[in-house]
Design a protein around this motif. Sequence first.
Motif, PDB file in Angstrom:
ATOM      1  N   ASP A 159      -9.303   2.823   5.958  1.00  0.00           N
ATOM      2  CA  ASP A 159     -10.326   2.010   6.623  1.00  0.00           C
ATOM      3  C   ASP A 159     -11.733   2.434   6.204  1.00  0.00           C
ATOM      4  OD1 ASP A 159      -8.614   0.358   7.998  1.00  0.00           O
ATOM      5  OD2 ASP A 159      -8.644   1.521   9.847  1.00  0.00           O
ATOM      6  N   ASN A 160     -11.963   3.739   6.174  1.00  0.00           N
ATOM      7  CA  ASN A 160     -13.287   4.230   5.814  1.00  0.00           C
ATOM      8  C   ASN A 160     -13.632   3.867   4.369  1.00  0.00           C
ATOM      9  OD1 ASN A 160     -15.584   6.049   6.819  1.00  0.00           O
ATOM     10  ND2 ASN A 160     -15.101   6.962   4.820  1.00  0.00           N
ATOM     11  N   ALA A 161     -12.635   3.999   3.483  1.00  0.00           N
ATOM     12  CA  ALA A 161     -12.868   3.647   2.079  1.00  0.00           C
ATOM     13  C   ALA A 161     -13.301   2.189   1.950  1.00  0.00           C
ATOM     14  CB  ALA A 161     -11.605   3.910   1.262  1.00  0.00           C
ATOM     15  N   ILE A 162     -12.555   1.289   2.585  1.00  0.00           N
ATOM     16  CA  ILE A 162     -12.883  -0.136   2.482  1.00  0.00           C
ATOM     17  C   ILE A 162     -14.261  -0.418   3.074  1.00  0.00           C
ATOM     18  CG2 ILE A 162     -12.188  -2.466   3.137  1.00  0.00           C
ATOM     19  CD1 ILE A 162     -10.367  -1.030   1.053  1.00  0.00           C
ATOM     20  N   ASN A 163     -14.522   0.135   4.241  1.00  0.00           N
ATOM     21  CA  ASN A 163     -15.804  -0.125   4.904  1.00  0.00           C
ATOM     22  C   ASN A 163     -16.992   0.466   4.156  1.00  0.00           C
ATOM     23  OD1 ASN A 163     -14.930  -1.697   7.133  1.00  0.00           O
ATOM     24  ND2 ASN A 163     -14.128   0.141   8.116  1.00  0.00           N
ATOM     25  N   GLU A 164     -16.744   1.490   3.337  1.00  0.00           N
ATOM     26  CA  GLU A 164     -17.813   2.096   2.534  1.00  0.00           C
ATOM     27  C   GLU A 164     -17.923   1.481   1.139  1.00  0.00           C
ATOM     28  OE1 GLU A 164     -20.102   4.393   3.457  1.00  0.00           O
ATOM     29  OE2 GLU A 164     -19.318   4.167   5.492  1.00  0.00           O
ATOM     30  N   GLY A 165     -17.133   0.427   0.885  1.00  0.00           N
ATOM     31  CA  GLY A 165     -17.253  -0.292  -0.380  1.00  0.00           C
ATOM     32  C   GLY A 165     -16.332   0.172  -1.487  1.00  0.00           C
ATOM     33  N   TYR A 166     -15.364   1.034  -1.168  1.00  0.00           N
ATOM     34  CA  TYR A 166     -14.403   1.526  -2.156  1.00  0.00           C
ATOM     35  C   TYR A 166     -13.099   0.725  -2.076  1.00  0.00           C
ATOM     36  CZ  TYR A 166     -17.317   5.764  -2.480  1.00  0.00           C
ATOM     37  OH  TYR A 166     -18.351   6.655  -2.671  1.00  0.00           O
ATOM     38  N   THR A 167     -12.275   0.829  -3.105  1.00  0.00           N
ATOM     39  CA  THR A 167     -10.915   0.292  -3.069  1.00  0.00           C
ATOM     40  C   THR A 167      -9.928   1.461  -3.119  1.00  0.00           C
ATOM     41  OG1 THR A 167     -10.823  -0.018  -5.478  1.00  0.00           O
ATOM     42  CG2 THR A 167     -11.625  -1.873  -4.148  1.00  0.00           C
ATOM     43  N   VAL A 168      -8.654   1.141  -2.952  1.00  0.00           N
ATOM     44  CA  VAL A 168      -7.608   2.156  -2.854  1.00  0.00           C
ATOM     45  C   VAL A 168      -6.434   1.759  -3.751  1.00  0.00           C
ATOM     46  CG1 VAL A 168      -5.924   3.220  -1.285  1.00  0.00           C
ATOM     47  CG2 VAL A 168      -8.247   2.752  -0.480  1.00  0.00           C
ATOM     48  N   ALA A 169      -5.966   2.702  -4.578  1.00  0.00           N
ATOM     49  CA  ALA A 169      -4.792   2.464  -5.434  1.00  0.00           C
ATOM     50  C   ALA A 169      -3.548   2.850  -4.640  1.00  0.00           C
ATOM     51  CB  ALA A 169      -4.887   3.267  -6.723  1.00  0.00           C
ATOM     52  N   TRP A 170      -2.871   1.853  -4.093  1.00  0.00           N
ATOM     53  CA  TRP A 170      -1.774   2.043  -3.129  1.00  0.00           C
ATOM     54  C   TRP A 170      -0.421   2.044  -3.823  1.00  0.00           C
ATOM     55  CZ3 TRP A 170       2.394  -1.034  -1.565  1.00  0.00           C
ATOM     56  CH2 TRP A 170       3.010  -0.692  -0.352  1.00  0.00           C
ATOM     57  N   GLY A 171       0.473   2.950  -3.378  1.00  0.00           N
ATOM     58  CA  GLY A 171       1.856   2.949  -3.853  1.00  0.00           C
ATOM     59  C   GLY A 171       2.803   3.014  -2.672  1.00  0.00           C
ATOM     60  N   GLY A 172       3.827   2.161  -2.672  1.00  0.00           N
ATOM     61  CA  GLY A 172       4.749   2.180  -1.545  1.00  0.00           C
ATOM     62  C   GLY A 172       5.912   1.227  -1.694  1.00  0.00           C
ATOM     63  N   ASP A 173       6.487   0.874  -0.563  1.00  0.00           N
ATOM     64  CA  ASP A 173       7.737   0.114  -0.486  1.00  0.00           C
ATOM     65  C   ASP A 173       7.443  -1.370  -0.276  1.00  0.00           C
ATOM     66  OD1 ASP A 173      10.260  -0.872   0.014  1.00  0.00           O
ATOM     67  OD2 ASP A 173      10.688   0.450   1.697  1.00  0.00           O
ATOM     68  N   VAL A 174       7.957  -2.216  -1.178  1.00  0.00           N
ATOM     69  CA  VAL A 174       7.817  -3.664  -1.007  1.00  0.00           C
ATOM     70  C   VAL A 174       9.183  -4.353  -0.966  1.00  0.00           C
ATOM     71  CG1 VAL A 174       5.541  -3.703  -2.088  1.00  0.00           C
ATOM     72  CG2 VAL A 174       7.562  -4.078  -3.503  1.00  0.00           C
ATOM     73  N   THR A 175      10.222  -3.583  -0.646  1.00  0.00           N
ATOM     74  CA  THR A 175      11.574  -4.157  -0.592  1.00  0.00           C
ATOM     75  C   THR A 175      11.952  -4.620   0.812  1.00  0.00           C
ATOM     76  OG1 THR A 175      12.609  -1.994  -0.185  1.00  0.00           O
ATOM     77  CG2 THR A 175      12.348  -2.683  -2.484  1.00  0.00           C
ATOM     78  N   GLU A 176      11.070  -4.411   1.785  1.00  0.00           N
ATOM     79  CA  GLU A 176      11.371  -4.820   3.156  1.00  0.00           C
ATOM     80  C   GLU A 176      11.359  -6.340   3.281  1.00  0.00           C
ATOM     81  OE1 GLU A 176      12.077  -2.418   5.514  1.00  0.00           O
ATOM     82  OE2 GLU A 176      11.951  -1.139   3.747  1.00  0.00           O
ATOM     83  N   ASP A 177      12.133  -6.861   4.270  1.00  0.00           N
ATOM     84  CA  ASP A 177      12.138  -8.306   4.514  1.00  0.00           C
ATOM     85  C   ASP A 177      10.746  -8.819   4.830  1.00  0.00           C
ATOM     86  OD1 ASP A 177      14.861  -8.658   4.114  1.00  0.00           O
ATOM     87  OD2 ASP A 177      15.368  -8.277   6.211  1.00  0.00           O
ATOM     88  N   GLY A 178       9.926  -7.957   5.447  1.00  0.00           N
ATOM     89  CA  GLY A 178       8.584  -8.375   5.838  1.00  0.00           C
ATOM     90  C   GLY A 178       7.614  -8.536   4.690  1.00  0.00           C
ATOM     91  N   PHE A 179       7.957  -8.006   3.507  1.00  0.00           N
ATOM     92  CA  PHE A 179       7.108  -8.218   2.337  1.00  0.00           C
ATOM     93  C   PHE A 179       7.604  -9.470   1.640  1.00  0.00           C
ATOM     94  CE2 PHE A 179       5.525  -7.811  -1.963  1.00  0.00           C
ATOM     95  CZ  PHE A 179       4.244  -7.297  -1.770  1.00  0.00           C
ATOM     96  N   THR A 180       6.944 -10.594   1.918  1.00  0.00           N
ATOM     97  CA  THR A 180       7.412 -11.861   1.375  1.00  0.00           C
ATOM     98  C   THR A 180       6.847 -12.084  -0.013  1.00  0.00           C
ATOM     99  OG1 THR A 180       5.588 -13.303   2.073  1.00  0.00           O
ATOM    100  CG2 THR A 180       7.239 -12.734   3.743  1.00  0.00           C
ATOM    101  N   ARG A 181       7.525 -12.917  -0.777  1.00  0.00           N
ATOM    102  CA  ARG A 181       7.073 -13.217  -2.126  1.00  0.00           C
ATOM    103  C   ARG A 181       5.919 -14.226  -2.119  1.00  0.00           C
ATOM    104  NH1 ARG A 181       8.529  -8.778  -3.681  1.00  0.00           N
ATOM    105  NH2 ARG A 181      10.533  -8.434  -4.664  1.00  0.00           N
ATOM    106  N   MET A 182       5.511 -14.681  -0.948  1.00  0.00           N
ATOM    107  CA  MET A 182       4.444 -15.666  -0.891  1.00  0.00           C
ATOM    108  C   MET A 182       3.104 -15.084  -0.457  1.00  0.00           C
ATOM    109  SD  MET A 182       6.171 -17.912  -2.159  1.00  0.00           S
ATOM    110  CE  MET A 182       4.850 -19.099  -2.286  1.00  0.00           C
ATOM    111  N   GLY A 183       3.064 -13.768  -0.123  1.00  0.00           N
ATOM    112  CA  GLY A 183       1.764 -13.168   0.109  1.00  0.00           C
ATOM    113  C   GLY A 183       1.569 -12.440   1.418  1.00  0.00           C
ATOM    114  N   LEU A 184       2.650 -12.150   2.147  1.00  0.00           N
ATOM    115  CA  LEU A 184       2.541 -11.427   3.411  1.00  0.00           C
ATOM    116  C   LEU A 184       3.296 -10.114   3.369  1.00  0.00           C
ATOM    117  CD1 LEU A 184       3.063 -14.172   6.173  1.00  0.00           C
ATOM    118  CD2 LEU A 184       0.923 -13.075   5.495  1.00  0.00           C
ATOM    119  N   GLY A 185       2.825  -9.155   4.159  1.00  0.00           N
ATOM    120  CA  GLY A 185       3.552  -7.910   4.373  1.00  0.00           C
ATOM    121  C   GLY A 185       3.470  -7.582   5.857  1.00  0.00           C
TER     122      GLY A 185
END
Length: 401
Positions: free
Chosen positions: A249-275
Amino acid sequence: MKKLIAMALLACIATGMNAQDKKGTAEKNKPVFTTIKENKITSIKDQNRSGTCWAYSTLSFFENEILKKTGKTYDLCEMFVANKDYMERAILTVRMHGDSQFSQGGSSEDVLYILKNHGICPETAMPAPGTLTGDSLANFEEFFGVMEPYVAAVSKSKAKKISKQWQKGLQGIIDSYLGECPKEFVYEGKKYTPQTFAASLGLNFDDYVSITSYTHHPFYTQFPVEVQDNWRWATSYNVPMDEMMKIIDNAINEGYTVAWGGDVTEDGFTRMGLGIAYDVKKVRSMAGTDADRWFKLSSTEKKSKLDSLGVDAPEIVPTQEMRQEAFDNWETTDDHGMVIFGIAKDKNGREYYMVKNSWGEYGDYKGIWYMSKNYVAYKTMSFMVNKNAIPKDIRKKLGLN
């Protein structure tokens, strides 16, 4: 005959109206997001049929860092990073007699290491991805089909002693598919080497750290996250889950981005743009389906019911213990790398991170995903961030200047 024609006409009208109704319902239920904070990012790319999300996402992250610091837009070369990284990974695999995973995947730390030790070049200094094999985008199917058995043959050799000739042969394979890394090139009228070009970008590569949150190591220490693609055994700073989220949150609010790594195999991570971190028990109840009936549904039927709820789907509230359990029992896996660059909220006030993917302009939001904060808290493996984006109190606990 006229009656049949009339009936057919009525059926067509009814079908059309039904289709319009369904379309109207779908449009009505389509999530609408309000942006709270959005930082500048470079263009969406497409990794296509290559396991190089780690290169695409992390170079995108560094492009954003350059954009923030200098205002300049760069298109850095993923295939340069892949060329250098695969050779070094092969050398380690041979050194370990095959007891180290050799695959397409990697981590943000791979990109940082290459930038520090080999430099980088712009996209235009090497062949465009896929062009050497007649494709318009990267396609590693044939490439790794040739390379993996080559590395396996050397690493599992019965010879008492091996020469270094295998490295020359492998480099030839890599160069044939990805292009040869340039020793010199001209960019905007000036001559560079990869090292001098990296130095010209205006970044201090010592500013970048990796963050994670697990309880099998002490908090406020560093450890290598134990996944196969972290083959360099690069370390991450370990913080409690709530502080991990505060850093993002602090990174985004201070104008930075974040290189994220994690799990996208969950049912909640849809192929149309939601997690979304679905609370499946509550979803079953909302769908009027008890546990026995739910488990008899096919995976497609379950997904359809889940997806139909959209942003109205109930979510779990992840805890530190849930994160750890999901990591230990293999529910949370190291699948994908993307870039978090903003914060938004839905009609219910639930907050999401705006995430840049590397699948081209795919999905409802043309290459952008909206991952709920609960999803990110639960399914983050680790992420890279500029240490100056970390809140001062947390930085102090980590011993970061």
